[in-house]
Design a protein around this motif. Structure first.
Motif, PDB file in Angstrom:
ATOM      1  N   GLY A 172     -24.260   9.483  33.434  1.00  0.00           N
ATOM      2  CA  GLY A 172     -23.766  10.633  32.769  1.00  0.00           C
ATOM      3  C   GLY A 172     -23.500  11.645  33.483  1.00  0.00           C
ATOM      4  N   GLU A 173     -23.177  12.881  32.614  1.00  0.00           N
ATOM      5  CA  GLU A 173     -22.753  14.248  33.289  1.00  0.00           C
ATOM      6  C   GLU A 173     -23.905  15.018  33.727  1.00  0.00           C
ATOM      7  N   MET A 174     -24.638  14.963  34.646  1.00  0.00           N
ATOM      8  CA  MET A 174     -25.712  15.531  35.349  1.00  0.00           C
ATOM      9  C   MET A 174     -25.797  16.122  36.644  1.00  0.00           C
ATOM     10  N   THR A 175     -25.830  17.264  37.227  1.00  0.00           N
ATOM     11  CA  THR A 175     -25.905  17.696  38.355  1.00  0.00           C
ATOM     12  C   THR A 175     -27.179  18.354  38.661  1.00  0.00           C
ATOM     13  N   TYR A 176     -27.450  18.635  39.677  1.00  0.00           N
ATOM     14  CA  TYR A 176     -29.019  19.140  39.953  1.00  0.00           C
ATOM     15  C   TYR A 176     -30.002  18.624  39.516  1.00  0.00           C
ATOM     16  N   PRO A 177     -30.369  17.374  39.784  1.00  0.00           N
ATOM     17  CA  PRO A 177     -31.244  16.729  38.903  1.00  0.00           C
ATOM     18  C   PRO A 177     -32.708  17.173  39.331  1.00  0.00           C
ATOM     19  N   GLY A 184     -48.600  10.062  30.555  1.00  0.00           N
ATOM     20  CA  GLY A 184     -48.879   9.779  29.069  1.00  0.00           C
ATOM     21  C   GLY A 184     -47.665   9.923  27.955  1.00  0.00           C
ATOM     22  N   LYS A 185     -46.655  10.647  28.555  1.00  0.00           N
ATOM     23  CA  LYS A 185     -45.537  11.267  27.766  1.00  0.00           C
ATOM     24  C   LYS A 185     -44.115  10.783  28.207  1.00  0.00           C
ATOM     25  N   GLY A 186     -44.033  10.608  29.492  1.00  0.00           N
ATOM     26  CA  GLY A 186     -42.745  10.136  30.028  1.00  0.00           C
ATOM     27  C   GLY A 186     -42.096  11.167  30.895  1.00  0.00           C
ATOM     28  N   PHE A 187     -40.752  11.159  30.910  1.00  0.00           N
ATOM     29  CA  PHE A 187     -39.781  11.908  31.708  1.00  0.00           C
ATOM     30  C   PHE A 187     -39.538  13.019  30.686  1.00  0.00           C
ATOM     31  N   LEU A 188     -39.612  14.300  31.437  1.00  0.00           N
ATOM     32  CA  LEU A 188     -38.786  15.690  30.791  1.00  0.00           C
ATOM     33  C   LEU A 188     -37.911  15.818  32.010  1.00  0.00           C
ATOM     34  N   TYR A 189     -36.564  15.669  31.891  1.00  0.00           N
ATOM     35  CA  TYR A 189     -35.514  15.966  32.859  1.00  0.00           C
ATOM     36  C   TYR A 189     -34.681  17.231  32.714  1.00  0.00           C
ATOM     37  N   LEU A 190     -34.627  18.152  33.757  1.00  0.00           N
ATOM     38  CA  LEU A 190     -33.853  19.026  33.559  1.00  0.00           C
ATOM     39  C   LEU A 190     -32.872  18.844  34.560  1.00  0.00           C
ATOM     40  N   PHE A 191     -31.424  19.324  34.088  1.00  0.00           N
ATOM     41  CA  PHE A 191     -30.314  19.065  34.652  1.00  0.00           C
ATOM     42  C   PHE A 191     -29.338  20.249  34.363  1.00  0.00           C
ATOM     43  N   THR A 192     -28.006  20.138  35.068  1.00  0.00           N
ATOM     44  CA  THR A 192     -26.977  21.178  34.915  1.00  0.00           C
ATOM     45  C   THR A 192     -25.767  20.234  34.483  1.00  0.00           C
ATOM     46  N   LYS A 193     -25.065  20.921  33.432  1.00  0.00           N
ATOM     47  CA  LYS A 193     -23.644  20.272  32.969  1.00  0.00           C
ATOM     48  C   LYS A 193     -22.644  21.684  33.370  1.00  0.00           C
ATOM     49  N   TYR A 194     -21.436  21.032  33.461  1.00  0.00           N
ATOM     50  CA  TYR A 194     -20.452  22.075  33.552  1.00  0.00           C
ATOM     51  C   TYR A 194     -19.660  22.531  32.484  1.00  0.00           C
TER      52      TYR A 194
END
Length: 469
Positions: A172-177, A184-194
């Motif tokens: 997918g479109e995702m930069t600077y992961p 107990g909750k899972g992934f919280l994923y921050l990233f950048t899109k242009y």
């Protein structure tokens, strides 16, 4: 006769299907069996934006960027520090390989590193990866994309705490992961899109397989961010790019969420509406734009009370050379209901990136604060700084590297850092294509090891370069 012909045809198609299925299974198994490299070779890179004093940034950038978080994680379950970095195929070659390995704290050895993904001709370490470990011990490698031309890719290890095999999960479109596993909750994923500049997004997943839609956090022309997790609450600190110009990056903002992105607030708990769209907003910590200063974010950590502490280099210009001086390493600390802004030292380049470590009574910074052999290039000589008054004043405790032939750069802090693998970085000549070695040091800074560039055995002991009293 007719039935015989039908049976013959169906049998024929069953055979074809079986052969195709077997081929696909064989192919997938082979693809999952990741290749091992013959040593730890870091990627060298140049941006190609030169002045009389050199490139805007260049050199050994295997642990680049500060917006790839985390790149190393200590796991007490297996007593290993896992790490990812940008590698390459051979000395003086610029062919990016996404690498993973670990330091075994029990045996004090490293294995041959694994190629998670071959970037197939890409030489740009903006495509480096970040790392996460879920609650079951599976390793997740988030390979950065670049704008819309190169997708980001997510890989999962075939077995817990194993680097042997990885399966591709999604693109997918995702930069600077910046992936964070919240227990107990899972992934919280921050990233950048242009989208309209380098804009900030987030999404979540309970299992890493099924993800929510991308949601925009901030879009004020563009941003670079650093983030960290504390007691289940995720903090994001970012600057902004006036008019979408990264060379004008300025200001410092902070937002936080304690419910996996359902609600975002300021540091004092005031709810904000996302996406943030205007530079003057409640998340603003300091208006550096009004002072004509640039902000290069390095790290985010927390004091013993859980208050956020930011490490940044504050500069007067984006180009390499003395025109941007002073470049002030600055600790930005939330104390009570206000912020303090305390200088640490100065260095010679905007991309002299280091990391901030905080314990109850002692704070540390490890980074290339000292002038290196390539004076105006990215990085320099590594040093260890300490503060015993919560960042108000700093002293240089020791020089970690001296008389180097190449600058050292991008000292990275492992998540849950172990005292024997406390900082991780690379070297390289920012002025010309060079070899790039990878290093790590212990907590005291009195020992530095170099990872083996070429390995003769499956498991080897890193070379001890420095041992001080």
């Amino acid at each position: 006769m007719k039935n015989e012909r039908l049976y013959g045809r169906s049998r024929f198609f069953r055979i074809i299907y079986s052969c195709c299925y077997g081929f696909c299974l064989l192919y997938n198994t082979a693809a999952a069996q990741n290749l091992r490299a013959d040593g730890y070779k870091g990627i060298w890179f140049t941006l190609g934006q030169f002045t009389a004093y050199g490139d805007k940034y260049s050199g050994g950038l295997g642990t680049y960027t500060s917006s790839h978080v985390p790149v190393a994680i200590y796991s007490k379950q297996v007593h290993k520090t896992f790490f990812v970095y940008g590698g390459t195929t051979a000395q003086h070659e610029r062919h990016l390989l996404i690498m993973i390995s670990y330091f075994d704290h029990k045996t004090k050895t490293v294995p041959r590193p694994v190629i998670v993904y071959d970037k197939k001709g890409v030489d740009d370490p903006h495509d480096n990866a970040s790392l996460s470990i879920d609650g079951k011990g599976y390793l997740w490698v988030f390979v950065s994309g670049r704008n819309t031309s190169r997708p980001g890719i997510l890989f999962k290890s075939r077995a817990p705490y194993s680097i042997d095999r990885f399966d591709e999960i999604l693109q997918g479109e995702m930069t600077y992961p910046q992936p964070w596993w919240v227990e107990g909750k899972g992934f919280l994923y921050l990233f950048t899109k242009y989208t309209k500049g380098r804009e900030l997004y987030w999404k979540t997943s309970t299992d890493g397989i099924n993800w929510t839609k991308d949601q925009k956090l901030a879009g004020m022309g563009g941003h670079y961010q650093v983030s960290n997790l504390h007691n289940g609450k995720l903090y994001s600190v970012f600057n902004y790019h006036p008019g979408g110009n990264v060379d004008k990056r300025t200001n410092v903002y902070l937002v936080q969420t304690k419910d996996m992105g359902k609600n975002w607030t300021t540091v004092d708990g005031k709810t904000i509406q996302t996406p943030l769209s205007y530079p003057q907003n409640d998340a603003l910590i300091k208006d550096y734009e009004a002072e004509g200063k640039l902000v290069y974010l390095n790290d985010l950590n927390f004091d013993k009370k859980g208050n956020p502490v930011i490490l940044a280099v504050i500069s007067k210009g984006y180009q390499a050379g003395p025109s941007g001086d002073p470049r002030v390493w600055t600790v930005i600390h939330r104390t009570g209901k206000s912020w303090s802004f305390d200088p640490v030292c100065t260095s010679t380049h905007n991309y002299d990136m280091g990391s901030l470590y905080i314990e109850k009574d002692k704070w540390r910074i490890i980074g290339p604060t000292e002038t290196g052999p390539q004076q105006y290039g990215t990085g320099g000589e590594m040093a260890l700084w300490e503060s015993v008054d919560e960042g108000k004043t700093w002293i240089k405790k020791r020089d970690l590297t001296l008389h180097s032939t190449r600058n050292h750069s991008y000292a990275r802090r492992p998540l849950n850092a172990h005292s024997d693998f406390y900082a991780f970085w690379a070297d390289g000549n920012p002025d010309s294509l060079s070899v790039s070695y990878l290093y790590f040091c212990n907590k005291k800074g009195d020992k530095i090891w170099r990872l083996p560039y070429t390995m003769q055995h499956a498991q080897e002991t890193p070379e001890l370069l420095l041992k001080q009293k």
